[in-house]
Design an enzyme around this catalytic site. Structure first.
Site, PDB file in Angstrom:
ATOM      1  N   GLY A  54       0.831  -1.204   0.000  1.00 17.63           N
ATOM      2  CA  GLY A  54       0.000   0.000   0.000  1.00 17.63           C
ATOM      3  C   GLY A  54       0.859   1.244   0.000  1.00 17.63           C
ATOM      4  N   CYS A  80       5.394  -6.082   1.534  1.00 18.71           N
ATOM      5  CA  CYS A  80       5.721  -4.656   1.434  1.00 18.71           C
ATOM      6  C   CYS A  80       5.125  -3.886   2.620  1.00 18.71           C
ATOM      7  CB  CYS A  80       5.279  -4.095   0.080  1.00 18.71           C
ATOM      8  SG  CYS A  80       6.029  -2.500  -0.316  1.00 18.71           S
ATOM      9  N   TYR A  81       4.083  -3.075   2.392  1.00 22.16           N
ATOM     10  CA  TYR A  81       3.444  -2.375   3.517  1.00 22.16           C
ATOM     11  C   TYR A  81       2.984  -3.382   4.566  1.00 22.16           C
ATOM     12  CZ  TYR A  81       0.077   0.423   6.161  1.00 22.16           C
ATOM     13  OH  TYR A  81      -0.625   1.044   7.177  1.00 22.16           O
ATOM     14  N   HIS A 169       7.713  -7.362  -3.672  1.00 23.67           N
ATOM     15  CA  HIS A 169       6.441  -7.844  -4.208  1.00 23.67           C
ATOM     16  C   HIS A 169       6.644  -9.190  -4.891  1.00 23.67           C
ATOM     17  CE1 HIS A 169       3.848  -4.370  -3.436  1.00 23.67           C
ATOM     18  NE2 HIS A 169       4.953  -3.656  -3.582  1.00 23.67           N
ATOM     19  N   GLU A 171       4.390 -11.091  -5.833  1.00 26.94           N
ATOM     20  CA  GLU A 171       3.284 -11.363  -6.757  1.00 26.94           C
ATOM     21  C   GLU A 171       3.534 -10.887  -8.178  1.00 26.94           C
ATOM     22  OE1 GLU A 171       2.201  -7.427  -4.672  1.00 26.94           O
ATOM     23  OE2 GLU A 171       3.301  -9.273  -4.258  1.00 26.94           O
ATOM     24  N   SER A 223     -22.553  -8.213 -25.040  1.00 23.17           N
ATOM     25  CA  SER A 223     -21.786  -7.406 -26.000  1.00 23.17           C
ATOM     26  C   SER A 223     -21.213  -8.246 -27.123  1.00 23.17           C
ATOM     27  CB  SER A 223     -20.638  -6.697 -25.275  1.00 23.17           C
ATOM     28  OG  SER A 223     -19.637  -7.630 -24.904  1.00 23.17           O
ATOM     29  N   GLY A 224     -21.128  -9.563 -26.907  1.00 19.99           N
ATOM     30  CA  GLY A 224     -20.492 -10.434 -27.876  1.00 19.99           C
ATOM     31  C   GLY A 224     -19.040 -10.708 -27.560  1.00 19.99           C
ATOM     32  N   GLY A 225     -18.493  -9.976 -26.591  1.00 18.89           N
ATOM     33  CA  GLY A 225     -17.125 -10.208 -26.171  1.00 18.89           C
ATOM     34  C   GLY A 225     -17.013 -11.429 -25.276  1.00 18.89           C
ATOM     35  N   VAL A 226     -15.791 -11.757 -24.904  1.00 19.08           N
ATOM     36  CA  VAL A 226     -15.545 -12.950 -24.099  1.00 19.08           C
ATOM     37  C   VAL A 226     -16.281 -12.875 -22.761  1.00 19.08           C
ATOM     38  CG1 VAL A 226     -13.770 -14.325 -22.952  1.00 19.08           C
ATOM     39  CG2 VAL A 226     -13.280 -13.257 -25.161  1.00 19.08           C
ATOM     40  N   ASP A 227     -16.183 -11.737 -22.084  1.00 18.64           N
ATOM     41  CA  ASP A 227     -16.681 -11.638 -20.721  1.00 18.64           C
ATOM     42  C   ASP A 227     -18.196 -11.824 -20.645  1.00 18.64           C
ATOM     43  OD1 ASP A 227     -14.038 -10.974 -20.336  1.00 18.64           O
ATOM     44  OD2 ASP A 227     -14.427  -8.825 -20.292  1.00 18.64           O
ATOM     45  N   SER A 228     -18.936 -11.058 -21.449  1.00 21.54           N
ATOM     46  CA  SER A 228     -20.393 -11.156 -21.378  1.00 21.54           C
ATOM     47  C   SER A 228     -20.879 -12.501 -21.911  1.00 21.54           C
ATOM     48  CB  SER A 228     -21.055 -10.005 -22.141  1.00 21.54           C
ATOM     49  OG  SER A 228     -20.781 -10.080 -23.528  1.00 21.54           O
ATOM     50  N   SER A 229     -20.168 -13.078 -22.877  1.00 27.61           N
ATOM     51  CA  SER A 229     -20.570 -14.378 -23.421  1.00 27.61           C
ATOM     52  C   SER A 229     -20.404 -15.478 -22.378  1.00 27.61           C
ATOM     53  CB  SER A 229     -19.753 -14.704 -24.669  1.00 27.61           C
ATOM     54  OG  SER A 229     -19.977 -13.756 -25.687  1.00 27.61           O
ATOM     55  N   LYS A 370      -8.914 -12.245 -16.776  1.00 32.23           N
ATOM     56  CA  LYS A 370      -9.325 -12.641 -18.118  1.00 32.23           C
ATOM     57  C   LYS A 370      -8.975 -14.088 -18.439  1.00 32.23           C
ATOM     58  CE  LYS A 370     -10.675 -10.284 -21.110  1.00 32.23           C
ATOM     59  NZ  LYS A 370     -12.029  -9.978 -21.646  1.00 32.23           N
TER      60      LYS A 370
END
Length: 514
Positions: A54, A80-81, A169, A171, A223-229, A370
């Site tokens: 942070g 870190c923090y 970090h 990660e 929307s036709g994109g990956v996420d909404s599909s 994603k």
């Protein structure tokens, strides 16, 4: 649920990467603000707790903190923090200034157990630092496990309790053995089981959605994109014909987008689909608007109004709205779960929604990155041509036309973008690129065509490599491919006489220009 790790957010933009690394090791994790109560943490029953980085100093008024008793609830890792916070709570000394470290650094490992199991004692390894304060003195009953070349404490642990801390970090990809360190914490310290998979996620979400929805109707903004599909397919698996998908042709879509969505979702998946032609509505609302945040807000509000009208027209009167919101959308728009992370930009389906929305939201992918969404889509049986598509923003081409959105600019951009993607596929590079798109710039440049002076538009090309959308590098095209793309756009798209290529990484840039 199986094993699970609680990540307490102290404000770092890397917090979501911690969750990602934990999930890559097939252990479930959730992020919550560091301000949650001790009682809440105990009730959550984590197998381990990670305190994120942070921007604050632990001595600042209002800086994120936790109850010291948290350190006895489950094994703890401070990053870190988070390391400085543990030192502060346990009686160590944290100082500001003087020993700031940013970027790559080399540390020397003092032991080959615990967090550093598998390392050689005295081994030097590259890590990613990003801190202004440092731990000057480790707390009583703690021992240092690593140092930097400047003799700054880079890691420590409690002598007898499962409390560990790293100043760097682990990660981020720049820490050479970062994934190994996190796995040492998960499996060596917390004794977790690697039981978090795409199939497991689907089972949990299907049960949750069924319990939430009951017998009510649900509408999905497709929307036709990956996420909404993927979101639509997941909800359809849970509730079947209670779901109606609404595809809104905003006039801000790519070339032939509407036809592709209607074919794929209706014919392949058998999901009830309503198409709404709303080009005039959106373009009228956006007329004269050039500021990107205003464009996002306008698009978000009109999406909702269209959904409401479509739901009523279909006689569904839906109670819920499904959206394909992802973690990177959330962290760039608002803090994911109420923590102190800073807003980068508003996404139309997160910070851009109107306050009087009548639907309750279902966002089954909200905690996923994603690549996790793609894996869920594959597990659901979606075709690779769908789950492998490059991301496309909810606001569509409105944020790829810089400045005012006009039919003239959209038409030019659509044709340039289609040529760009066609050539990328022809060169066999589509799968090597995370996202590629063209941008219409609000500038003109002087050119020469057929011995005549031209004063026409500039198109920018963007292509990046990434794994999660949180960070990205520009893609190094073979020069001949870039040359061919530029030549085709200038020759085939009337009004364009110059093409430029964006070589900015994220950060400092974002992937989209707006």
């Amino acid at each position: 649920m199986g094993s699970r790790i609680l990540i307490l957010d102290c404000g770092s933009q890397f917090t979501q990467l911690i969750a990602r690394r934990v999930r890559e090791a097939h252990v479930f994790s959730e992020i919550h603000p560091a301000s949650v109560s001790l009682e809440w943490v105990r009730a959550w029953k984590p197998d381990g707790i990670i305190l994120s980085g942070g921007p604050s100093s632990v001595t600042d008024e209002g800086a994120p903190t936790v109850d010291r008793a948290l350190l006895d609830v489950a094994p703890v890792l401070g990053v870190c923090y988070g390391m400085q916070l543990i030192a502060h709570l346990e009686g160590g000394q944290v100082l500001g200034g003087g020993r700031r470290e940013y970027g790559r650094a080399e540390i020397s490992v003092a032991e080959n157990s615990g967090m550093f199991a598998g390392f050689a004692s005295g081994e030097r390894t590259t890590v990613w630092m990003s801190h202004g304060d440092h731990v000057e003195t480790v707390p009583p009953d703690y021992v240092a496990t690593a140092h930097t070349g400047h003799n700054v404490v880079a890691g420590f642990r409690h002598a007898t309790k499962p409390i560990h801390a790293l100043q760097f970090h682990s990660e981020v990809a720049h820490t050479t053995r970062g994934a190994e360190l996190i796995q040492n914490f998960l499996f060596g310290v917390c004794h977790c089981s690697p039981d978090w998979t795409a199939g497991h996620f689907i089972d949990l979400e299907v049960a949750r959605i069924r319990a939430l929805v009951g017998d009510k109707q649900v509408i999905c903004g497709l929307s036709g994109g990956v996420d909404s599909s993927v979101a639509a397919a997941l909800v359809h698996k849970a509730i079947g014909d209670q779901l109606t998908c609404v595809f809104v042709d905003t006039g801000l879509l790519r070339l032939h987008e509407r036809e592709q969505v209607e074919r794929t979702m209706g014919e392949h998946l058998g999901i009830r689909l309503i198409t709404v032609r709303a080009e005039e509505r959106f373009l009228t609302a956006l007329a004269g608007i050039g500021e990107p945040e205003r464009k996002r807000k306008i698009i978000g509000e009109h999406f909702i109004r269209v959904f409401e009208a479509a739901s009523a027209d279909a006689g569904k009167n839906a109670a819920f709205l499904v959206q394909g919101t992802l973690y990177p959308d959330v962290i760039e728009s608002v803090s994911a779960t109420g923590g102190p992370s800073q807003t980068i930009k508003t996404h139309h389906n997160v910070g851009g929604l109107p306050n009087d929305i009548k639907f309750a939201l279902i966002e089954p992918l909200r905690e996923l990155f994603k690549d996790e969404v793609r894996n869920v889509g594959r597990e659901l049986g979606l075709p690779e041509e769908m789950v492998g598509r490059h991301p496309f923003p909810g606001p569509g081409l409105a944020i790829r036309v810089l400045g005012e959105v006009t039919p003239y600019a959209l038409d030019m951009l659509r044709r340039a973008d289609a040529i760009y993607l066609e050539e990328i596929r022809a060169a066999g590079l589509y799968k090597d690129i995370w996202q590629a798109f063209a941008v219409f710039l609000p500038v003109r440049s002087v050119g020469v065509m057929g011995d005549f002076r031209t004063y026409e538009h500039v198109v920018a090309l963007r292509a990046v490599t990434s794994t999660d959308g949180m960070t990205a590098d520009w893609f190094a095209f073979p020069p001949d491919v870039l040359g061919r793309i530029s030549n085709r756009i200038i020759n085939e798209v009337a009004g364009v006489n110059r093409v430029v290529y964006d070589v900015s990484s994220k950060p400092p840039a974002t992937i989209e220009w707006e």
